[in-house]
Scaffold this motif. Structure first.
Motif, PDB file in Angstrom:
ATOM      1  N   GLY A   1      90.724  70.597 116.368  1.00  0.00           N
ATOM      2  CA  GLY A   1      91.267  70.793 115.033  1.00  0.00           C
ATOM      3  C   GLY A   1      92.029  69.566 114.591  1.00  0.00           C
TER       4      GLY A   1
ATOM      5  N   ASP B   1      86.816  67.518 116.159  1.00  0.00           N
ATOM      6  CA  ASP B   1      86.700  68.308 114.933  1.00  0.00           C
ATOM      7  C   ASP B   1      85.313  68.056 114.357  1.00  0.00           C
TER       8      ASP B   1
ATOM      9  N   ALA C   1      88.218  63.916 111.318  1.00  0.00           N
ATOM     10  CA  ALA C   1      88.166  63.355 112.679  1.00  0.00           C
ATOM     11  C   ALA C   1      87.934  61.854 112.600  1.00  0.00           C
TER      12      ALA C   1
ATOM     13  N   PRO D   1      83.322  72.097 117.907  1.00  0.00           N
ATOM     14  CA  PRO D   1      84.185  72.187 119.087  1.00  0.00           C
ATOM     15  C   PRO D   1      83.529  72.830 120.305  1.00  0.00           C
TER      16      PRO D   1
ATOM     17  N   THR E   1      92.712  74.974 115.458  1.00  0.00           N
ATOM     18  CA  THR E   1      91.865  75.150 114.279  1.00  0.00           C
ATOM     19  C   THR E   1      92.240  76.392 113.475  1.00  0.00           C
TER      20      THR E   1
END
Length: 376
Positions: free
Chosen positions: A209, A232, A238, A254, A273
């Protein structure tokens, strides 16, 4: 050792003689664990620490004597006198410290080779004779069976073979220990004490996340010595720019990434997340791993809903009990940085078996001997 690696490698590369003082045993409460190192070089410069200042002054003199040719030795420091002016540990524990020197070009090259392996995160163990019928300070460097031969000797072929076997087992577990042997490696004998120090790669922290809380958690994970990965599925989030302290930033779903990466019993997983489409498949994958800690962000209501979804997906109660959620200890955290401290506190508590309560409310030893064994 890792905290002074650059200093030690520089001295070895420059051929500067040095004495290395290594904590080999701790009894009761003590500031540093076995493996803590202090070095004194030929110019009298000190790097590192074995006790946070309690015994370094006396140990400095011992190191200078060893550098001058007095020979390797093991020295013990217990509690100081009642007024804490004597040389000793004010915390009440006892430490044993091995002091040996590296003077010749060959000795410095051997030490430098070990330091290079540690710096490269290659698994390696160092075995050193502490006492007994073998020569104090004799040294053997052991790598995994598929990673190269041993170097050095403890004095006999049988002893080298037995210690090599045990060191590889300890290395696989991330443990450091003193082992006893017969002169030729016989088991269940007390003729030779050998300190086996293992250097495994840093444990991993997987942060899922790419949110502000993840950036703060990545920073504190790096500070604690973890090799941090942030993952992510969203390319806009990311990015290396948002997570400059992370060792790697991965753009992937993930659960897909987790199923394809290495997770061991030292790995910490932080799921930040709090989105069911990510959380449920990710947590199902996480619960199939041997990870040491699985922390999950979200309110109690969110977690209650998450548990229901996981049960529907087949997770049993024993597996669900592994989840730390809401993540972190109750510190009253508000900001992402404070939340990261809360998460780190729970990770440390889980690792060492602490209570999470204020030390001022407790009695007994401050340092907990139990918990997950560390390797740094």
């Amino acid at each position: 050792m890792r905290d002074i690696l650059p200093d030690l490698r520089s001295r070895c590369a420059d051929g500067v003689p040095l004495a290395l003082a290594t904590v080999v045993a701790v009894h009761g409460s003590a500031p540093r664990d076995p493996g803590a190192v202090m070095a004194v070089d030929a110019a009298g410069t000190v790097v590192g620490s074995v006790s946070g200042g309690c015994v370094e002054g006396d140990l400095y003199e011992v190191a200078r004597e060893v550098l001058a040719g007095a020979g390797p030795r093991v020295v013990a420091y217990g509690i100081s006198d009642d007024e804490a002016f004597g040389v000793g540990l004010t915390c009440g524990g006892t430490i044993e410290v091995l002091v040996r020197r590296y003077v010749s070009a060959a000795e410095l090259a051997d030490l430098g080779a070990l330091l290079d392996l540690i710096a490269a995160d290659r698994p390696v163990a160092e075995a050193t004779v502490l006492s007994g019928v073998a020569e104090t300070g004799a040294r053997l460097v052991i790598r995994p069976s598929d990673a190269g031969p041993t170097t050095g000797t403890l004095g006999s072929e049988g002893l080298d073979a037995a210690v090599t076997d045990d060191a590889r087992g300890l290395l696989a577990q991330g443990h450091t220990a003193i082992q006893w042997y017969g002169e030729h490696g016989q088991r269940r004998m007390q003729e030779v004490a050998v300190f086996i120090r293992t250097y495994a790669p840093p444990p991993r922290m997987l942060v899922f996340g790419a949110i502000d809380h993840a950036a703060a958690t990545a920073r504190i994970g790096s500070f604690l010595g973890y090799r941090v990965t942030v993952c992510d599925a969203r390319p806009a989030f990311a990015t290396r720019e948002r997570f400059p302290t992370a060792d790697e930033v991965v753009r992937a779903w993930p659960h897909t990434y987790l199923e394809s990466t290495e997770v061991d019993a030292r790995t910490v997983i932080c799921v930040l997340t709090h989105d069911p489409k990510f959380d449920v498949p990710l947590l199902l994958a996480a619960l199939r791993t041997p990870a040491a800690y699985i922390g999950v962000m979200g309110s109690r209501r969110t977690h209650h809903d998450r548990l229901a979804r996981l049960r529907e997906a087949g997770a049993d109660e024993a597996a669900l009990a592994r989840l730390a959620s809401p993540v972190g200890l109750d510190l009253g955290a508000r900001t992402p940085e404070e939340t990261a401290v809360s998460i780190a506190a729970e990770v440390i508590q889980h690792r060492w078996g602490g209570t999470g309560r204020p030390l001022g409310e407790l009695t007994g030893a401050i340092h907990h001997p139990g918990g997950q064994t560390g390797t740094r």
